[in-house]
Write an enzyme that holds these catalytic residues in place. Structure first.
Site, short mmCIF file in Angstrom:
data_model
loop_
_atom_site.label_atom_id
_atom_site.label_comp_id
_atom_site.label_asym_id
_atom_site.label_seq_id
_atom_site.Cartn_x
_atom_site.Cartn_y
_atom_site.Cartn_z
N HIS A 192 0.83 -1.12 0.13
CA HIS A 192 0.14 0.03 0.04
C HIS A 192 0.88 1.14 -0.07
O HIS A 192 2.03 1.15 0.75
CB HIS A 192 -0.78 -0.15 1.42
CG HIS A 192 -1.90 -0.81 1.37
ND1 HIS A 192 -2.46 -1.53 2.24
CD2 HIS A 192 -3.12 -1.02 0.30
CE1 HIS A 192 -3.39 -2.17 2.04
NE2 HIS A 192 -3.86 -2.00 0.77
N CYS A 286 -1.85 2.75 8.96
CA CYS A 286 -3.04 1.65 8.48
C CYS A 286 -4.04 1.92 9.55
O CYS A 286 -5.35 1.60 9.24
CB CYS A 286 -2.47 0.20 8.52
SG CYS A 286 -1.11 0.10 7.25
#
Ligand code: ARG
Length: 293
Positions: A192, A286
């Site tokens: 990511h 996150c």
């Protein structure tokens, strides 16, 4: 939406950075932040949808909760507004709120997850956005929210290659009417964008060059010639997966080199241990979804 949580032990939070002495305090001014988080009540690792995850390794939900609370309390101590979404049983990864969507200008672009394990999170986060004043845009294309979309200098830096589809970048352009800069990720450990790049403030970023393809590296060099280039060792403890208010960065305490680089530039840092959540392949950022209403 707020809730009371246990304070972290003093030893859980280490303040370092641009000196306690007020005279030496950096001239940076913090920006007020509002974030969405999800308690890791059902956190565990039962599948391996990224290279960090190993279902045969034991996990401790209690430890995950403890570490998550330390992050929650660090944000509260910085004056952030922390809003909460209810965790759902069976959704092991729901704690990684960054993937729940992307918000800007009162609009929320919903997530459409790559893997079946996380797909029910998309509608759950969209329902939360709707109930909390956002104009919700249902996604047509696969995307994992702010995990792959970071706001910098008014533009959206958007990752693709592992989770978020390139097609979703066009959707983003249409919804938010901002410049969208597509960056291809090439290292499966940094799947990511928020594992390969950190937003430091309105102007500056930090990143791991090797996580991007050649074109992405060139684009980042051109746009951010003075960016902090983080080394492999710090990136490998998800040091870049950090969040801040333009003044204080909350980072993985094991990313000591990155902490030094930040201090040299006049940022304060708070180091935290999120090792349990790292077993799911996630860190501080996150667990954090910024809400921009
Ligand atoms: N286990 C989660 C997944 O693989 C971790 C997500 C980490 N989130 C992030 N924004 N990098 O989807």
């Amino acid at each position: 939406m707020q809730e009371t949580t246990t304070r972290p032990e003093a030893s859980d939070v280490t303040h370092t950075g641009a000196m306690a002495d007020d005279a030496q305090r950096s001239p940076r001014t913090p920006k007020h932040k509002t974030v969405l988080m999800c308690r890791p009540e059902h956190f565990t690792v039962t599948s391996a949808i990224n290279v960090w995850m190993d279902p045969s390794k034991p996990t401790s939900t209690a430890r995950a909760l403890e570490q998550w609370h330390a992050l929650h309390d660090a944000y509260a101590s910085l004056g952030y507004d922390v809003e909460l979404i209810d965790p759902i049983a069976g959704l092991d990864d729901m704690v990684y709120a960054a993937n729940g969507g992307f918000t800007l200008d009162g609009k929320a672009y919903g997530a459409k997850f790559t893997y079946a394990e996380r797909q029910p999170e998309g509608p759950a986060y969209m329902a939360w956005f709707e109930a909390n004043g956002f104009e919700v845009h249902r996604p047509r294309h696969v995307n994992e929210g702010e995990g792959d979309m970071l706001l910098s200098r008014g533009a959206i830096l958007a990752g693709h290659g592992f989770r978020t589809s390139l097609e979703s970048h066009d959707e983003l352009r249409g919804i938010f009417d901002r410049e969208v800069v597509s960056l291809r990720l090439v290292d499966p450990r940094f799947y990511h964008l928020d594992t390969a790049m950190a937003i430091l403030d309105d102007e500056q970023i930090a990143y791991l060059p090797a996580a991007f393809d050649e074109a992405g590296r060139r684009e980042l060099e051109r746009r951010y010639p003075d960016a902090i280039l983080v080394d492999e060792a710090d990136a490998s403890v998800l040091g870049l997966n950090s969040f801040g208010d333009g003044c204080t960065m909350v980072i993985a305490e094991r990313a000591t080199g990155f902490a030094r680089q930040l201090a040299e530039r006049g940022y304060e840092t708070i180091g935290l241990d999120l090792s349990e959540l790292l077993l799911g392949g996630g860190g501080i950022k996150c667990c954090t979804l910024e809400l921009r209403r």
